[in-house]
Design a protein around this motif. Structure first.
Motif, PDB file in Angstrom:
ATOM      1  N   GLY A   6      42.311  27.007  62.161  1.00 48.93           N
ATOM      2  CA  GLY A   6      42.743  25.764  61.509  1.00 48.93           C
ATOM      3  C   GLY A   6      41.825  25.322  60.379  1.00 48.93           C
ATOM      4  O   GLY A   6      41.766  24.141  60.040  1.00 48.93           O
ATOM      5  N   TRP A   7      41.130  26.271  59.786  1.00 49.16           N
ATOM      6  CA  TRP A   7      40.150  25.919  58.762  1.00 49.16           C
ATOM      7  C   TRP A   7      40.687  26.016  57.326  1.00 49.16           C
ATOM      8  O   TRP A   7      39.939  25.792  56.375  1.00 49.16           O
ATOM      9  N   ALA A   8      41.972  26.392  57.171  1.00 51.91           N
ATOM     10  CA  ALA A   8      42.539  26.503  55.812  1.00 51.91           C
ATOM     11  C   ALA A   8      43.993  26.033  55.815  1.00 51.91           C
ATOM     12  O   ALA A   8      44.911  26.821  55.640  1.00 51.91           O
ATOM     13  N   PRO A   9      44.198  24.705  56.027  1.00 52.11           N
ATOM     14  CA  PRO A   9      45.566  24.200  56.098  1.00 52.11           C
ATOM     15  C   PRO A   9      46.310  24.298  54.770  1.00 52.11           C
ATOM     16  O   PRO A   9      45.688  24.426  53.714  1.00 52.11           O
ATOM     17  N   ALA A  10      47.644  24.191  54.871  1.00 56.01           N
ATOM     18  CA  ALA A  10      48.519  24.294  53.689  1.00 56.01           C
ATOM     19  C   ALA A  10      48.178  25.591  52.953  1.00 56.01           C
ATOM     20  O   ALA A  10      48.037  26.625  53.579  1.00 56.01           O
ATOM     21  N   THR A  11      47.998  25.546  51.643  1.00 55.26           N
ATOM     22  CA  THR A  11      47.663  26.797  50.935  1.00 55.26           C
ATOM     23  C   THR A  11      46.182  26.823  50.574  1.00 55.26           C
ATOM     24  O   THR A  11      45.761  27.567  49.689  1.00 55.26           O
ATOM     25  N   SER A  12      45.380  25.984  51.253  1.00 52.83           N
ATOM     26  CA  SER A  12      43.966  25.872  50.864  1.00 52.83           C
ATOM     27  C   SER A  12      43.165  27.087  51.313  1.00 52.83           C
ATOM     28  O   SER A  12      43.659  27.955  52.031  1.00 52.83           O
ATOM     29  N   GLY A  13      41.912  27.124  50.874  1.00 52.38           N
ATOM     30  CA  GLY A  13      41.005  28.217  51.219  1.00 52.38           C
ATOM     31  C   GLY A  13      41.175  29.375  50.254  1.00 52.38           C
ATOM     32  O   GLY A  13      42.252  29.575  49.674  1.00 52.38           O
ATOM     33  N   ASN A  14      40.102  30.090  50.043  1.00 54.88           N
ATOM     34  CA  ASN A  14      40.178  31.334  49.265  1.00 54.88           C
ATOM     35  C   ASN A  14      39.020  32.238  49.659  1.00 54.88           C
ATOM     36  O   ASN A  14      37.950  31.775  50.053  1.00 54.88           O
ATOM     37  N   TYR A  15      39.276  33.555  49.567  1.00 56.08           N
ATOM     38  CA  TYR A  15      38.335  34.548  50.090  1.00 56.08           C
ATOM     39  C   TYR A  15      38.215  35.689  49.096  1.00 56.08           C
ATOM     40  O   TYR A  15      39.199  36.074  48.460  1.00 56.08           O
ATOM     41  N   SER A  16      37.002  36.246  48.997  1.00 62.59           N
ATOM     42  CA  SER A  16      36.819  37.333  48.037  1.00 62.59           C
ATOM     43  C   SER A  16      35.828  38.361  48.550  1.00 62.59           C
ATOM     44  O   SER A  16      35.011  38.073  49.434  1.00 62.59           O
ATOM     45  N   VAL A  17      35.927  39.562  47.985  1.00 62.24           N
ATOM     46  CA  VAL A  17      35.022  40.673  48.297  1.00 62.24           C
ATOM     47  C   VAL A  17      34.612  41.315  46.972  1.00 62.24           C
ATOM     48  O   VAL A  17      35.442  41.511  46.086  1.00 62.24           O
ATOM     49  N   ARG A  18      33.317  41.646  46.853  1.00 64.29           N
ATOM     50  CA  ARG A  18      32.860  42.336  45.642  1.00 64.29           C
ATOM     51  C   ARG A  18      33.274  43.815  45.737  1.00 64.29           C
ATOM     52  O   ARG A  18      32.961  44.489  46.734  1.00 64.29           O
ATOM     53  N   LEU A  19      33.953  44.299  44.698  1.00 66.14           N
ATOM     54  CA  LEU A  19      34.368  45.708  44.683  1.00 66.14           C
ATOM     55  C   LEU A  19      33.271  46.588  44.091  1.00 66.14           C
ATOM     56  O   LEU A  19      32.981  47.668  44.602  1.00 66.14           O
ATOM     57  N   ASP A  20      32.689  46.132  42.987  1.00 66.56           N
ATOM     58  CA  ASP A  20      31.544  46.812  42.366  1.00 66.56           C
ATOM     59  C   ASP A  20      30.834  45.815  41.464  1.00 66.56           C
ATOM     60  O   ASP A  20      31.063  44.604  41.589  1.00 66.56           O
ATOM     61  N   GLU A  21      30.005  46.254  40.550  1.00 62.98           N
ATOM     62  CA  GLU A  21      29.220  45.320  39.729  1.00 62.98           C
ATOM     63  C   GLU A  21      30.095  44.514  38.773  1.00 62.98           C
ATOM     64  O   GLU A  21      29.676  43.480  38.268  1.00 62.98           O
TER      65      GLU A  21
END
Ligand SMILES: [Zn+2]
Length: 207
Positions: A21-36
């Motif tokens: 329940g930490w990202a209600p509605a369309t909130s929240g965003n997540y990312s990963v580094r692919l390279d430099e």
């Protein structure tokens, strides 16, 4: 890491965060580094409960889309943190009740200090509860360039405590935290969500 593997990791993380329940509605965003030069990040405005690999897009370190899809509106805050610390491999941003309420309870204060908690050991770089972590609280604004500038300034000038920068709050908005990879960022997220809830309970018990 390639985009498809990062997308699968981000989808799994998103569903785990949604279950809490930490990202209600369309909130929240997540990312990963692919390279430099590239990161993978959730697309703008998509539901995190039904997130699929197609909702993860590739951007450069200035936040510009490199392929299909429109990246999260808060992409600039992700690329700013990646640019400040080469050891950051993944970033998560949530809008939980605890991280929203605590920033508002501390109206006028510029940071929250966490110390004396066993669970601080879940934060990357921390090995003992006898430590001190400072999360700055930035004022919320829709001007992401101003928020990114505040983050850059704090990175240099703020006393972040014993483990260095490990996350920050945006008042009435949410929490950003990170790690060397997504698993470590999620661990830090779980720890901070717990610790911020503890801070609220401590303040409530004093009333
Ligand atoms: Zn947000």
């Amino acid at each position: 890491m390639d985009l498809s593997e990062a997308a699968l990791q981000i989808v799994a993380a998103s569903h785990a965060i949604e279950a809490r329940g930490w990202a209600p509605a369309t909130s929240g965003n997540y990312s990963v580094r692919l390279d430099e030069t590239r990161i993978a990040i959730t697309a703008s405005g998509c539901s995190k409960a039904t997130l699929s690999p197609e909702d993860v897009v590739e951007v450069d370190m200035l936040g510009r889309a490199l392929g299909e899809g429109r990246p999260s509106a808060e992409t600039l805050l992700h690329v700013t943190a990646y640019g400040l610390d080469a050891s950051i491999g993944a970033i998560v941003h949530t809008h939980s009740v605890a991280n929203t309420v605590l920033g508002r309870l501390l109206e006028g204060e510029r940071y929250v200090e966490l110390s004396g908690y066993e669970l601080l050991k879940a934060v990357p770089g921390v090995t003992t509860h006898s430590t001190r972590i400072v999360l700055p609280i930035f004022e919320n604004t829709q001007n992401l360039s101003a928020l990114a500038a505040a983050l850059r300034a704090a990175w240099i000038s703020l006393d972040w405590g014993d483990a260095g920068p490990s996350g920050y709050l945006i008042r009435g908005h949410g929490l950003y935290t990170w790690g060397a990879d997504l698993a470590s960022a999620l661990n830090a997220l779980e720890a901070f969500e717990f610790l911020l809830t503890c801070e609220i309970e401590i303040r409530r018990s004093r009333v």
